[in-house]
Scaffold this motif. Structure first.
Motif, PDB file in Angstrom:
ATOM      1  N   PRO A   1       0.703  -1.260  -0.127  1.00 28.38           N
ATOM      2  CA  PRO A   1      -0.190   0.247   0.159  1.00 28.38           C
ATOM      3  C   PRO A   1       1.251   1.320   0.220  1.00 28.38           C
ATOM      4  CG  PRO A   1      -0.837  -1.290   1.686  1.00 28.38           C
ATOM      5  CD  PRO A   1       0.793  -2.328   1.183  1.00 28.38           C
ATOM      6  N   GLU A   2       0.543   2.618  -0.778  1.00 28.40           N
ATOM      7  CA  GLU A   2       1.286   3.256  -0.960  1.00 28.40           C
ATOM      8  C   GLU A   2       1.426   3.830   0.045  1.00 28.40           C
ATOM      9  OE1 GLU A   2       2.311   5.858  -2.449  1.00 28.40           O
ATOM     10  OE2 GLU A   2       1.618   5.354  -4.731  1.00 28.40           O
ATOM     11  N   GLU A   3       0.446   4.253   1.427  1.00 28.75           N
ATOM     12  CA  GLU A   3       0.937   4.752   2.798  1.00 28.75           C
ATOM     13  C   GLU A   3       1.577   3.829   3.267  1.00 28.75           C
ATOM     14  OE1 GLU A   3      -2.021   3.569   1.203  1.00 28.75           O
ATOM     15  OE2 GLU A   3      -2.842   3.227   3.219  1.00 28.75           O
ATOM     16  N   VAL A   4       2.286   3.045   3.518  1.00 33.79           N
ATOM     17  CA  VAL A   4       3.034   2.390   3.717  1.00 33.79           C
ATOM     18  C   VAL A   4       4.983   2.132   3.245  1.00 33.79           C
ATOM     19  CG1 VAL A   4       3.458  -0.042   5.095  1.00 33.79           C
ATOM     20  CG2 VAL A   4       0.996   0.447   5.038  1.00 33.79           C
ATOM     21  N   PRO A   5       4.958   3.109   4.935  1.00 30.58           N
ATOM     22  CA  PRO A   5       6.410   3.445   4.048  1.00 30.58           C
ATOM     23  C   PRO A   5       7.438   1.638   4.000  1.00 30.58           C
ATOM     24  CG  PRO A   5       5.760   3.836   6.564  1.00 30.58           C
ATOM     25  CD  PRO A   5       4.900   3.576   5.655  1.00 30.58           C
ATOM     26  N   ASN A   6       6.899   1.062   4.221  1.00 28.69           N
ATOM     27  CA  ASN A   6       8.298  -0.718   3.784  1.00 28.69           C
ATOM     28  C   ASN A   6       7.576  -1.069   2.332  1.00 28.69           C
ATOM     29  OD1 ASN A   6       9.393  -0.425   5.771  1.00 28.69           O
ATOM     30  ND2 ASN A   6       8.097  -2.457   6.986  1.00 28.69           N
ATOM     31  N   SER A   7       6.743  -0.644   1.987  1.00 29.87           N
ATOM     32  CA  SER A   7       6.004  -0.492   0.551  1.00 29.87           C
ATOM     33  C   SER A   7       7.337  -0.040  -0.242  1.00 29.87           C
ATOM     34  CB  SER A   7       4.696  -0.272   0.084  1.00 29.87           C
ATOM     35  OG  SER A   7       3.953  -0.638   0.908  1.00 29.87           O
TER      36      SER A   7
ATOM     37  N   ASP B   1      -1.765  -4.322  -2.123  1.00 25.44           N
ATOM     38  CA  ASP B   1      -1.928  -4.121  -0.672  1.00 25.44           C
ATOM     39  C   ASP B   1      -1.680  -5.006   0.497  1.00 25.44           C
ATOM     40  OD1 ASP B   1      -3.940  -5.430  -1.106  1.00 25.44           O
ATOM     41  OD2 ASP B   1      -5.922  -4.128  -0.802  1.00 25.44           O
ATOM     42  N   PHE B   2      -0.820  -5.887   0.196  1.00 24.41           N
ATOM     43  CA  PHE B   2      -0.604  -6.549   1.259  1.00 24.41           C
ATOM     44  C   PHE B   2      -1.689  -7.630   1.667  1.00 24.41           C
ATOM     45  CE2 PHE B   2       2.750  -4.329   3.162  1.00 24.41           C
ATOM     46  CZ  PHE B   2       3.744  -4.586   2.085  1.00 24.41           C
TER      47      PHE B   2
END
Lengths: 334, 334
Positions: free
Chosen positions: B185-191, B218-219
Motif C-alpha cells: 500500500p502507498e501509505e506504508v513506508p515498507n512498501s 495492498d498486502f
DNA sequence: TTGTAGGCGTTATCAT
DNA sequence: ATGATAACGCCTACAA
C-alpha cells in the motif's frame, strides 16, 4: 509526577469536581467554565487516570481473554472478532496465551480476577467442569469451544460430534469404506466428540470399526505428516482419511506432496475447522466449517449484553457447521 | 460487595497492614500471624484488588500492544512472542486491533495511556514520525517494523530495502530479466523501501526499469490474484514476479492453480516475510525470512529491560533477513 | 452552576 | 512484629 485532576483544577481556577464533570461530560457546567477547563487540560496534557476512575466507580471496562495459542489462526480469528466488539463498546481486552498449559490457564484466570476484569472469555479445554463452575460464581465466564454441564455458565460451542459425522458420511457417500481417522489430543474433550462422530457414521453405514485406522494425533501440522506415514505403512491402506482438524490435514497434504502421493487420487481427505489456510493449500481442502468468527462475536456480545442487563443471561449458543466440499475428496464410483 | 483487605484483617484480628505484608510477602510477619492471615484469606476467598495496588504503587504491570490485524499470521506471531515475555515477567498485555485505521490507532494509544500502561508496543505504519516522537515523551514506545528518525525511540525493524534487493537478485541470478513487482500500500513506508530494493537490484544489473511491470497492491491475498491476472494481460509477460509480501504471493499461487498456470514454469515467484503459510502452499514459496518472532521477543525484552533499569536504553535493533529458497523459482538456464 | 467532604482498596511511612 | 495515619487520583452524594 504526572498531571492530576488537581493540577488542572488549579490551572483553571475551579474545583476538581468541575474538572471531573468536564472530563466525563456529566452534570451541568457553564459553557465559559467548560472552555476554561478544557484549555487547562490541553495546556497541561492532562490524561485521566483510568485506574483511579475504576477504583471509585467499581467498573474497569476490561475483559480478559485466555486462549491456548494466539498464533493459531483458529484462535486468532476468535480473538479478533471479540476484540472488535470490545472496542466498539469501549472495553479493552487483556490477552493471555496458555500453550494449553493448565497451570498457566489457572494463573491467568487469577490475575484477571485480581485486575477486576468484568468477565473472562475462556478457551481452556483442560480445566475441569467443576472448577469452571466454581469460578463462574466469582466472575462471569464465557466458555468457548467446549460444553460445560452447568446451566448458569454462558457457553459458545458447536456440535462437534454431528460435524464429524457429516464429514465421515461425506466420505462414505463417495464410496469409501476404509476410512482413516486422525484424532486430537487425549485430554481435549473435542477430540473425543469428533471421534464419536466418526465412529457413529461408520456404525450407521454398517462398517466395522478398525482400530489400526485410528491415529492418535494432537492438532498440529507435524502430526499430520506422521499420520500419513503411518497410513502408508499399513498393509491394507485406507482410501480416505478424516482428520480431526485442518492443521493436521494440511500436514498430510504437505507430506503427500513431498512423497508424490496424489490427493485425492490415493487418499480422499477431509479436515475440520475451515481455517483460512484450508482454501490456500493445494489441493484445496474439503472440510467442516467452524464458525469461529461468529463464535468470537457471539461470545463477547452475549457477555456484554448480560453484563449490561444485570440479568445474567443464561444463554448458550450451539452454532451451525457446514460441509465445505473442495478438491481433496473424490468419489470411488467415477 | 467484594471482599477487601479490611474484611480479611478483621477476620484474622490484625491490621490491614499486616495482611498487606502477607499478601506481598514483604516485611516481617510472625509465623503464627502469617498462618492466621492466610487462613482468613482462604476462608473469605480474598482476591487483592490490583487496581488499588496500582494506584498507590504507581505501577501497573501492564503493556499495551497495538497491531493492524491480529488474525494476520505475521502480527499474530509478534504478539505471541511478546506475550510470552510479558507473562514471564509478571506483566499483562492489552491488545488493540486497528485494521490499519489511523483514527483507531490514535484512540488505542490514548486509552492505553489512560490505563497507565508502562509502555506501548506499536505496529502502526501510518502514524507520522513526528507524532510518534511527541508521544514517546509521554510514554515509552517500542516501534516495531518501521524506522523513525529519532534516536530516543526504541525501534525494532529490518532492512527491507536490502531484503527486497536480495530477493530480486535471486531472480536475476536465475536468468530472469523481465521481473514483475507487486507493491504494498502507498501509505506504508515498507512498501516503498521494498520497492527501492527491487529497483536498485535491477539498476545494478543494468536492466531498464519498466513501469508496466509494477502492480500496485495492498498486502492481502485477493490482490495477488488480481496481480496475476494483470501480468497475464500484458503483451510481453514477465518470466518472474517478486511480491512485496507472502500473502499476495499466495494469492498468485492460488489463482495460478485455478488457471492452470504453472509455477515456477511460467513464472518464478518470490515472496517476502516467510510466514507460516508460505511453506504449506504448493509450490512451496521461495521468500525472504522476516524474523518476526525475534522481533516480538526483542521488542518486549528491550522494553522491559529499559523500564527496569530506568536508564532509557537507546537501542534499536536491525535484524537479519535470509533468502529461503523453496520451489516457486526456477532457473532459465536449465 | 459549583464546591466540600468522604471514601474506593491498597500501601508507604512512621510509631510503637 | 505490628499498627495508625495519610495518601494514590478520582468520583458520589450532598450542600451551597
Amino acid at each position: 509526577m504526572s498531571i492530576t485532576i488537581r493540577d488542572v483544577a488549579k490551572e483553571a481556577g475551579v474545583s476538581t469536581m468541575t474538572v471531573s464533570r468536564v472530563v466525563n461530560n456529566k452534570g451541568q457546567v457553564a459553557n465559559e467554565t467548560r472552555i476554561r477547563v478544557e484549555s487547562a487540560m490541553k495546556k497541561l496534557s492532562y490524561i485521566p487516570n483510568m485506574n483511579a476512575q475504576n477504583l471509585v466507580t467499581n467498573k474497569t471496562w476490561t475483559i480478559g481473554v485466555i486462549v491456548p495459542d494466539i498464533a493459531n489462526p483458529f484462535f486468532a480469528s476468535l480473538v479478533k472478532a471479540g476484540e472488535k466488539i470490545c472496542n466498539e463498546r469501549g472495553y479493552s481486552m487483556l490477552i493471555g496465551n496458555t500453550e494449553g498449559d493448565l497451570a498457566i490457564e489457572r494463573r491467568y484466570i487469577s490475575v484477571y480476577q485480581s485486575r477486576m476484569c468484568e468477565a473472562i472469555i475462556l478457551v481452556a479445554p483442560r480445566i475441569d467442569d467443576f472448577e469452571l463452575s466454581e469460578l463462574n460464581k466469582q466472575i462471569p465466564l464465557v466458555v468457548v469451544d467446549r460444553t460445560v454441564p452447568f446451566q448458569d455458565i454462558v457457553q459458545v460451542y458447536l456440535d462437534n460430534t454431528r460435524g464429524a459425522e457429516v464429514a465421515t458420511k461425506h466420505l462414505l457417500d463417495l464410496g469409501h469404506t476404509r476410512i482413516g481417522f486422525v484424532m486430537g489430543p487425549e485430554e481435549v474433550p473435542n477430540s473425543h466428540t469428533r471421534y464419536e462422530g466418526y465412529a457413529q457414521a461408520l456404525k450407521q453405514a454398517g462398517i466395522p470399526f478398525t482400530k489400526e485406522l485410528v491415529y492418535q494425533g494432537d492438532f498440529i501440522v507435524e502430526t499430520g505428516r506422521k499420520a500419513l506415514e503411518y497410513f502408508e505403512s499399513l498393509a491394507i491402506k485406507p482410501t480416505a482419511i478424516f482428520c480431526s482438524n485442518d492443521l493436521m490435514a494440511i500436514g498430510i497434504i504437505e507430506r503427500a506432496n513431498e512423497l508424490d502421493i496424489k490427493i485425492p487420487n490415493q487418499y480422499s481427505l477431509v479436515g475440520f475447522d475451515n481455517i483460512f489456510l484450508s482454501s490456500l493449500v493445494n489441493p484445496r481442502l474439503t472440510t467442516i466449517s467452524y464458525p469461529i468468527l461468529e463464535m468470537g462475536t457471539k461470545a463477547i456480545t452475549l457477555l456484554l449484553d448480560s453484563l449490561l442487563s444485570e440479568a445474567k443471561v443464561q444463554m448458550s449458543e450451539n452454532l451451525e457447521h457446514n460441509l465445505i466440499i473442495r478438491n481433496s475428496t473424490r468419489s470411488l464410483y467415477d
